[in-house]
Design a protein around this motif. Structure first.
Motif, mmCIF file in Angstrom:
data_model
loop_
_atom_site.group_PDB
_atom_site.id
_atom_site.type_symbol
_atom_site.label_atom_id
_atom_site.label_comp_id
_atom_site.label_asym_id
_atom_site.label_seq_id
_atom_site.Cartn_x
_atom_site.Cartn_y
_atom_site.Cartn_z
ATOM 1 N N SER A 41 -2.137 1.966 7.285
ATOM 2 C CA SER A 41 -2.471 0.625 6.790
ATOM 3 C C SER A 41 -2.174 -0.421 7.855
ATOM 4 O O SER A 41 -2.905 -1.391 8.009
ATOM 5 C CB SER A 41 -1.658 0.292 5.543
ATOM 6 N N GLN A 82 0.988 3.845 -2.991
ATOM 7 C CA GLN A 82 0.561 5.211 -2.697
ATOM 8 C C GLN A 82 1.622 6.231 -3.125
ATOM 9 O O GLN A 82 1.311 7.241 -3.739
ATOM 10 C CB GLN A 82 0.302 5.334 -1.207
ATOM 11 N N TRP A 130 -4.238 7.523 -10.583
ATOM 12 C CA TRP A 130 -5.074 8.134 -9.560
ATOM 13 C C TRP A 130 -6.522 8.184 -10.029
ATOM 14 O O TRP A 130 -7.439 7.870 -9.282
ATOM 15 C CB TRP A 130 -4.601 9.562 -9.246
ATOM 16 N N GLN A 133 -6.212 1.474 -0.667
ATOM 17 C CA GLN A 133 -5.275 2.231 0.167
ATOM 18 C C GLN A 133 -4.136 2.824 -0.648
ATOM 19 O O GLN A 133 -3.368 3.640 -0.148
ATOM 20 C CB GLN A 133 -4.710 1.337 1.271
ATOM 21 N N MET A 134 -4.019 2.370 -1.892
ATOM 22 C CA MET A 134 -3.001 2.974 -2.752
ATOM 23 C C MET A 134 -3.478 4.332 -3.253
ATOM 24 O O MET A 134 -2.667 5.158 -3.667
ATOM 25 C CB MET A 134 -2.733 2.070 -3.950
ATOM 26 N N LEU A 135 -4.762 4.523 -3.268
ATOM 27 C CA LEU A 135 -5.306 5.805 -3.706
ATOM 28 C C LEU A 135 -4.750 6.878 -2.779
ATOM 29 O O LEU A 135 -4.964 6.839 -1.580
ATOM 30 C CB LEU A 135 -6.835 5.760 -3.608
ATOM 31 N N PRO A 136 -4.008 7.843 -3.350
ATOM 32 C CA PRO A 136 -3.284 8.762 -2.482
ATOM 33 C C PRO A 136 -4.213 9.560 -1.584
ATOM 34 O O PRO A 136 -5.279 9.982 -2.006
ATOM 35 C CB PRO A 136 -2.575 9.700 -3.458
ATOM 36 N N ARG A 172 1.267 6.509 5.466
ATOM 37 C CA ARG A 172 0.471 5.457 4.829
ATOM 38 C C ARG A 172 0.756 4.113 5.504
ATOM 39 O O ARG A 172 -0.147 3.340 5.774
ATOM 40 C CB ARG A 172 0.806 5.381 3.344
ATOM 41 N N ALA A 190 0.838 -1.201 0.000
ATOM 42 C CA ALA A 190 0.000 0.000 0.000
ATOM 43 C C ALA A 190 0.873 1.252 0.000
ATOM 44 O O ALA A 190 0.592 2.223 -0.703
ATOM 45 C CB ALA A 190 -0.940 0.007 1.203
ATOM 46 N N THR A 191 1.956 1.192 0.769
ATOM 47 C CA THR A 191 2.836 2.352 0.861
ATOM 48 C C THR A 191 3.527 2.634 -0.469
ATOM 49 O O THR A 191 3.520 3.769 -0.963
ATOM 50 C CB THR A 191 3.904 2.108 1.949
ATOM 51 N N THR A 229 -0.664 14.120 -1.973
ATOM 52 C CA THR A 229 -0.548 14.615 -3.337
ATOM 53 C C THR A 229 -0.319 16.121 -3.295
ATOM 54 O O THR A 229 0.515 16.665 -4.011
ATOM 55 C CB THR A 229 -1.827 14.305 -4.126
ATOM 56 N N ALA A 282 0.809 8.888 -5.923
ATOM 57 C CA ALA A 282 0.778 10.288 -5.517
ATOM 58 C C ALA A 282 1.808 11.095 -6.293
ATOM 59 O O ALA A 282 1.518 12.204 -6.752
ATOM 60 C CB ALA A 282 1.026 10.407 -4.014
#
Lengths: 281, 430, 316
Positions: free
Chosen positions: A211, A90, C37, A151-154, A207, A86-87, A159, A94
């Motif tokens: 998570s 992200q 995104w 959770q990858m969605l920043p 993140r 996830a980190t 951002t 981002a």
């Protein structure tokens, strides 16, 4: 009484350490109490004293065994996998979008940026059930996908921070690289990404921490115990019908926050450097 | 400016993770896999996994995928799975949550399988089967029986010179008992006079007065005379005044954990709001055997109001693709004596008479006490509680709200009774 | 600044023909970069969000199917749900006190840690620990112990003679919310980091100039630090407000909304109604109401920001 400048400084330093250090106890108390609890015999784990009457590490061994033959080794591995991917995801997402929002020009740029910022207002709870139904239709329930991918969605904040950062990198560097025949992607990977290091670390640590602690999402989506992360496992120590093994629970809770504390101490400098405010508007 | 290679790179980076993950998910095997969900503690997980192992040894073509969690979050998970039509094949259920699952056809009726002999319930008594029925259909099988139980500390009673609680005690006797314990020992008689917030005490009270909490159709409250509510609350208020039980703030701040109950700390002589299967846990917490006792009778009682209930109910999802294999598992779970020995009394006293006999034969001190108590409870139990309506949990919350208002002294019992009726009627008539 | 670029865009697009290909390429490049995104946003956020808007207009229990009821949920919430109003009141009370308190502690400590001294790194980490512990079970146990009638907080108050009698802070209807507010004020780690970053970016020259003008430390704080920090304060204010409006875990583990629903914050009520009781439609309506409310409050705050937030760029 006249003090010389250096004496004054010394006095100030002493005062600082007495006050700040003294107050430290107040901030660290729960952590110390928990560590003490993890060293006490399980029945005494909740007593108010900070010093365990007889130091013993049994709780760690007992807690580590986990539940029904699945040990904390598995839970920790899963947590590292979930929080790690996830980190990384992200950070990539981002920084890609931050680059897109600053160093390229396209129709709807302002609109999408505003949308991105506005998503900060959306409470996570509102999405839970629709997301569940959706992921279930996609056949994702039971896998790590619905836990990791959203959770990858920043987080908009990161951002935003990256946008600030990219703006601070002189465009002359880009232009020079462009003349050298670098594509936009080359510019991103060769010039922007290395310069983003502090903010990447900041975004990454937060993140990772979020998570790592997330309980509800993995609980809803993961079915097999061998896929559970630590956050779920910690909740499994308590049951209304049984005695809670507080000692073991504290021992494992302590181990579970260690990675975050270590990350924090290790990357502290970047954490502060990663937040840039020049030109908020 | 940019080339195809780098474009591809970005796209690959974006999807490579998801792809690699989905591959891992898609790996499936051919044998029949049944999902079995339960909540519980460490010891329950270990017992259950052992039984699963024994079952798989006997039935190598059926694999059981265990899905266990703690109690916290279990129903959130089940509810989400129900919403997604993704329930496990076998679900450890509780009776109070069953109504909405049954009404929305999430659960499989077991009657056809019992009739054609696939599922063998011949060793399970009628009253136990009743505990798994809903709207006249067998929607599950009780894992074992439980009775509401109080626990007392014999040594403290001896020290105070107070008689041990008996099944023949009335509410009045119990109030005297709490007060006397308090006066003699200077500690609490009990934290609360009965299970209050959850409404179990009030349910017993209503039944003893010939009424019930919910009406038969589940569309309204089952009692008309608010005086019953008022009397019940006054009983508690009077005990609070005497200092024999905790006041509102103490109740609010006391933790839920069983090992922190005042009775395990020697701060109260009894505890009143537990179940029979919690005997080993609460005794372990106290470090000695705490003895169970029943709810009291009402002085003017018109019928037996005390009850037993299934500790849990094993149910089957209607969406299961392998009902035959599920029945094979349930047969093993309920009828195999060796399996029963492993499960023990953790999910209540077993309903299968042969398993019960086998367990009793080599029961330890705690289990023996549970068996003895369940026998007494069975002799003193009224009819099985009807299935609670789907709005059950909200009505209970409404009841708890009013209960707190009363003991905090914000409302008189009469005001609270009226407010509760209004709120409950609204919730139930929807 | 943006207008300038838009003007440039127009020039470019006017310059068609030769530049058209380039223009398409640029657009494409831009979209490729935000694509990951965008996909995530549409799939994981926008789509579920719209779906929950639809659910909010249905009667939908967790084990049944949604059936259209129009605005009924909203009407019921506003006209026939006292707990909705209770939870709103509690949430506003909490936000109004907890956010300023947390920001004040964060700012105060950031000022203390601004100057590097021996062990500052250790101290910063130590002061961040409460935030790392978050809503863990240790916090819930300790908080309950600390503020119970037998707890250390009472010991302290009695010892210094503020109070004669011990009271249960957790159990008292008027004070229970304050145990949660204090917890919020104590977990100030992330705004502290952001303040530290903001402080670091204030040019040193400004202080030197102020000193030459004869300003003391306190005057310097009010004439240099505070005005230059207002954008950061504003930023922190928005972030923390959004977060605290939806506070859940800290309340759930300590008071669960009690006593007498005096700590029933919005997110806990929403959770109870939507998830525990299974009224998905109703819960979705509750969620949309708080979303709209949050948006309104944020817009209002932005409106006031012109009056007190100092923007450097204005001077340029």
């Amino acid at each position: 009484m006249n003090l010389t400048f250096s004496q004054k400084e010394k006095l100030k330093n002493i005062l600082f350490h007495v006050l700040v250090g003294g107050f430290c106890i107040f901030m660290l108390y729960p952590l110390l109490w928990m560590v003490a609890g993890s060293l006490k015999t399980s029945g005494n784990a909740l007593s108010a004293t900070l010093w365990p009457e007889a130091m013993q590490f049994r709780n760690y061994l007992e807690g580590w065994k986990g539940f029904g033959g699945v040990s904390f080794l598995t839970f920790f591995r899963n947590s590292f996998f979930i929080a790690g991917t996830a980190t990384i995801g992200q950070i990539l997402l981002a920084s890609f979008s931050a680059f897109g929002f600053t160093r390229t020009r396209f129709i709807g740029q302002k609109f999408w940026f505003a949308i991105m910022i506005a998503t900060v207002l959306v409470p996570g709870q509102i999405l839970r059930i629709p997301q569940y139904i959706m992921f279930n239709q996609w056949g994702w329930v039971g896998s790590f996908l619905p836990v990791i991918l959203p959770q990858m969605l920043p987080v908009p904040f990161f951002t935003f921070l990256m946008v600030q950062f990219v703006r601070g990198i002189p465009t002359e560097l880009d232009e020079a690289a462009e003349i050298d025949g670098c594509s936009k992607f080359g510019i991103f990977f060769k010039i922007i990404l290395p310069n983003l290091k502090p903010v990447l670390v900041t975004a990454g640590i937060f993140r990772f921490y979020w998570s790592w602690n997330d309980f509800m999402t993995p609980l809803l989506y993961l079915q097999n115990v061998t896929k559970y992360p630590v956050s779920i496992a910690l909740k499994m120590f308590s049951d209304p019908n049984a005695i809670t093994n507080w000692g073991a629970m504290f021992a494992m809770t302590f181990l579970s926050i260690l990675p975050t504390i270590i990350l924090f101490i290790f990357f502290q400098r970047y954490l502060i450097d990663g937040v840039a405010f020049s030109g908020i508007d | 400016m940019f080339n195809k290679k780098s474009l591809a790179l970005v796209l690959i980076l974006t999807f490579v993770l998801s792809l690699s993950l989905s591959v891992a998910v898609m790996a499936q095997d051919d044998e029949v896999t049944l999902r079995f969900a339960w909540w519980g503690s460490q010891s329950r997980h270990e017992r259950t996994l052992r039984v699963i192992e024994m079952f798989e040894e006997e039935h190598p073509n059926i694999k059981i995928q265990p899905e266990y969690t703690g109690w916290g979050g279990y129903w959130d998970k089940m509810n989400a799975q129900a919403a997604g039509d993704n329930l496990p094949d076998i679900i450890q259920h509780v009776r109070k949550m069953m109504a909405s699952y049954v009404e929305n056809e999430q659960l499989l009726a077991l009657d056809p399988y019992i009739e054609d002999g696939t599922l063998d319930v011949s060793k399970i008594g009628e009253s136990y089967l009743e505990m798994g029925r809903a709207y006249g259909k067998q929607m599950g099988l009780a894992t074992g029986v439980n009775a509401p139980a109080g626990y007392y500390d014999k040594e403290l009673f001896d020290a105070a010179g107070v008689d041990y609680p008996s099944p023949e005690d009335t509410w009045k006797d119990r109030a005297e008992m709490f007060k006397k314990l308090h006066e003699e020992l200077g500690i609490l008689g009990a934290a609360t006079p009965a299970s209050q917030e959850e409404g179990n005490g009030f349910v017993v009270w209503l039944r003893q007065h010939g009424q019930s909490f919910f009406s038969e159709d589940g569309k309204s409250l089952g009692y008309d005379d608010d005086q019953l509510f008022v009397d019940y609350m006054n009983y508690d208020l009077e005990l609070i005044d005497s200092g024999a039980v905790q006041d509102a703030m103490q109740r609010q701040e006391s933790p839920d954990a069983i090992e922190q109950d005042p009775v395990t700390q020697g701060e109260a002589a009894t505890a009143t709001n537990y179940w029979s299967n919690q005997l080993p846990a609460i005794s372990n917490g106290a470090g000695k055997l705490l003895h169970p006792f029943l709810y009291p009778k009402a002085e003017d009682q018109v019928q037996e109001g005390r009850f037993m209930k299934p500790a849990m109910v094993m149910t089957v999802a209607k969406s299961t693709e392998h009902p035959e294999e599920v029945m094979t598992f349930l047969n093993f779970w309920f009828n195999n004596i060796e399996a029963g020995k492993v499960i023990g009394t953790d999910r209540g006293v077993p309903t299968n008479s042969e398993v019960r006999k086998a367990l009793k034969a080599d029961a330890d001190k705690y289990d023996q006490a549970v068996f003895d108590f369940i026998e007494v409870a069975a002799e003193n139990a009224g009819p099985v509680l009807p299935l609670q309506p789907p709005a059950f949990s909200e009505v209970t919350t409404a009841f708890a709200d009013q209960y707190w208002e009363v003991i905090y002294g914000m409302k008189t019992p009469a005001e609270a009774a009226a407010d509760f009726r209004e709120e409950a009627t609204k919730l139930l008539s929807r | 600044m943006n207008n300038k670029f838009e003007a440039l865009d127009t020039v470019r697009s006017l310059d068609a023909g030769m530049n058209k290909k380039k223009w398409i390429k640029e657009n494409l490049t831009g979209y490729v970069f935000i694509l990951p995104w965008l996909i995530g946003f549409l799939a994981f956020l926008a789509f579920p969000l719209l779906r929950s808007l639809y659910y909010s207009l249905t009667e939908y229990t967790i084990v049944g199917d949604p059936s259209w009821v129009g605005l009924r949920n909203y009407i019921e919430i506003f006209t026939d749900d006292p707990k909705f109003w209770t939870s709103l009141k509690v949430t506003f009370y909490y936000v109004v006190f907890a956010v300023p308190l947390r920001l004040a502690s964060a700012l105060a400590l950031a000022l203390v840690f601004r100057k590097a001294r021996p062990f500052t790194n250790f101290y910063r980490a130590a002061y961040y620990v409460p935030s790392i512990l978050g809503g863990s079970v240790a916090i819930s146990v300790i908080w309950r112990q600390l503020f119970s009638s037998q707890g250390a907080f009472n010991d302290f108050l009695v010892a210094i003679g503020v109070m004669g009698d011990r009271i249960s802070w957790i159990g008292h209807p008027d004070y229970a919310i304050w145990t949660i507010i204090i917890l919020a004020a104590w977990q100030f780690g992330s705004p502290m980091i952001i303040f530290l970053a903001g402080l670091k970016q204030i040019p040193k020259g400004l202080y030197e100039a102020a000193e030459i003008d004869g300003a003391g430390k306190i005057q310097q704080f009010f004439s240099v630090t505070l005005p230059l920090l207002t954008p950061v304060i504003f930023f922190n204010l928005i972030m923390q407000m959004v977060k605290m409006f939806m506070v859940f875990t800290q309340v759930y583990i300590i008071t669960e909304g009690g006593p007498l629903n005096r700590t029933l914050v919005y997110a806990v009520y929403l959770y109870r109604k939507g998830i525990s009781n299974g009224y998905l439609g109703y819960g979705s309506a509750l969620a949309w109401i708080i979303l709209v409310l949050l948006t309104i409050v944020t817009i209002l705050l932005f409106k006031t920001s012109n009056k007190w937030v100092y923007y450097e760029s204005e001077g340029e």
